[in-house]
Scaffold this active site. Structure first.
Site, PDB file in Angstrom:
ATOM      1  N   ASP A 158      38.488  44.239  86.427  1.00  0.00           N
ATOM      2  CA  ASP A 158      37.072  44.325  86.800  1.00  0.00           C
ATOM      3  C   ASP A 158      36.149  44.103  85.595  1.00  0.00           C
ATOM      4  OD1 ASP A 158      37.426  46.659  85.374  1.00  0.00           O
ATOM      5  OD2 ASP A 158      36.776  48.022  86.959  1.00  0.00           O
ATOM      6  N   ASP A 182      40.413  56.052  75.108  1.00  0.00           N
ATOM      7  CA  ASP A 182      40.259  56.830  76.346  1.00  0.00           C
ATOM      8  C   ASP A 182      41.502  57.652  76.659  1.00  0.00           C
ATOM      9  OD1 ASP A 182      41.851  54.608  76.962  1.00  0.00           O
ATOM     10  OD2 ASP A 182      40.285  53.612  78.110  1.00  0.00           O
ATOM     11  N   HIS A 208      36.284  45.596  82.702  1.00  0.00           N
ATOM     12  CA  HIS A 208      35.978  46.770  81.875  1.00  0.00           C
ATOM     13  C   HIS A 208      36.589  46.668  80.481  1.00  0.00           C
ATOM     14  CE1 HIS A 208      39.720  49.203  83.494  1.00  0.00           C
ATOM     15  NE2 HIS A 208      40.059  48.449  82.479  1.00  0.00           N
ATOM     16  N   GLU A 232      33.651  51.156  83.559  1.00  0.00           N
ATOM     17  CA  GLU A 232      33.738  50.451  84.832  1.00  0.00           C
ATOM     18  C   GLU A 232      32.393  49.784  85.150  1.00  0.00           C
ATOM     19  OE1 GLU A 232      36.604  50.125  85.518  1.00  0.00           O
ATOM     20  OE2 GLU A 232      37.718  51.876  86.176  1.00  0.00           O
TER      21      GLU A 232
HETATM   22  P1  PGA Z   1      46.325  46.026  80.660  1.00  0.00           P
HETATM   23  O1  PGA Z   1      44.996  46.875  80.854  1.00  0.00           O
HETATM   24  O2  PGA Z   1      46.452  45.732  79.211  1.00  0.00           O
HETATM   25  O3  PGA Z   1      47.428  46.928  81.139  1.00  0.00           O
HETATM   26  O4  PGA Z   1      46.171  44.788  81.487  1.00  0.00           O
HETATM   27  C1  PGA Z   1      43.825  46.432  80.257  1.00  0.00           C
HETATM   28  C2  PGA Z   1      42.664  47.349  80.589  1.00  0.00           C
HETATM   29  O5  PGA Z   1      42.603  47.897  81.704  1.00  0.00           O
HETATM   30  O6  PGA Z   1      41.787  47.512  79.740  1.00  0.00           O
END
Ligand code: PGA
Length: 261
Positions: free
Chosen positions: A136, A67, A138, A143
């Site tokens: 959340d 992404d 994801h 999302e």
């Molecule tokens: P993080 O993010 O590794 O910074 O916890 C994970 C994500 O949002 O997929």
């Protein structure tokens, strides 16, 4: 789904690097799906170390990132283009022409997303997809409510994701509200998936993803439908798993189990 519980972030990173190394050893021209965020930083540091020790060669590897924020140019310090250069690409011998990330400022988002999917397909598909998990639930920026059949497209970020990611920006209002992200359907087509999670704040989403129902409310739960998934977590992230003793038992018995290959 295999659940591997490690004692520390360093062990999680090592185990993930071992998987990447295994895939590249089997197929030097492997196609890797890469993630950003804090979680894979230890993995990337370990891949760089192994490259410097001449244990790993990325010269024939192709990469596709999950992404990118819409609106940030590649040179922006919070863009995922910048993140990947700084934390991996500038330190290994991956060929620049083999690196792919969604564009932050595409001319035509819809056409760009379609072409991104076509490029993944033309590369032969992703051999190993690396994932983190959001608070959340994801994967990538899929999302809650994301179709489990979704493809690369523009997504509106959840407020919780904007809050989570505001730690990288000076002010929360600087966090972009849109991203181009691979879809859940795109991710499910990878031949193998490893999801990394560490820390207590990931315990809830990890329990939902592994032991909860398959639901678009937790896009990581869609991985239950994938044949080859490793969930590599530390003890804190595993702390809400009801079946953790069984997962550890499986790992202990692994070398004695009859081969299914
Ligand atoms: P993080 O993010 O590794 O910074 O916890 C994970 C994500 O949002 O997929």
């Amino acid at each position: 789904m295999e659940v591997i519980v490690k004692e520390s972030y360093a062990e999680v990173s090592q185990a993930a690097a071992d998987e990447v190394a295994r895939v590249i050893a089997e197929k030097p021209s492997a196609v890797l799906g890469l993630a950003t965020g804090s979680t894979p930083l230890g993995l990337y540091a370990e891949l760089i170390r192994r490259y410097e020790q001449k244990e790993l060669d990325f010269s024939s590897v192709t990469t596709f990132n999950l992404d990118e924020y819409v609106g940030l140019p590649a040179a922006h310090p919070q863009s995922y283009h910048f993140f990947m250069r700084q934390n991996l690409f500038d330190h290994i011998n991956v060929a620049p022409e083999n690196i792919h990330l969604p564009a932050g400022i595409p001319n035509d988002c819809r056409a760009f997303c379609r072409e991104y999917e076509q490029k993944i397909a033309a590369s032969g598909g992703i051999d190993l997809q690396i994932l983190g998990i959001g608070s959340d639930g994801h994967i990538a920026f899929n999302e809650p409510g994301s179709s489990l059949a979704s493809r690369t497209r523009v997504k509106t970020l959840a407020r919780s994701t904007i809050e989570d990611n505001s730690r990288f920006f000076d002010r929360p209002e600087q966090v972009p509200e849109f991203a181009i992200t691979m879809g859940v359907g795109t991710i499910l087509e990878a031949r193998k998936v490893i999801l990394l999670a560490t820390g207590e704040q990931k315990a809830g989403p990890i329990a939902q993803a592994i032991e909860g129902p398959i639901t678009s409310m937790c896009s990581a739960s869609a991985l239950q439908m994938h044949e080859h998934v490793l969930m590599i977590v530390d003890r804190a992230a595993a702390s809400q798993l009801e079946q953790v003793a069984y997962y550890e038992w499986v790992q202990q018995k692994r070398s004695h189990a009859p081969s299914t290959a």
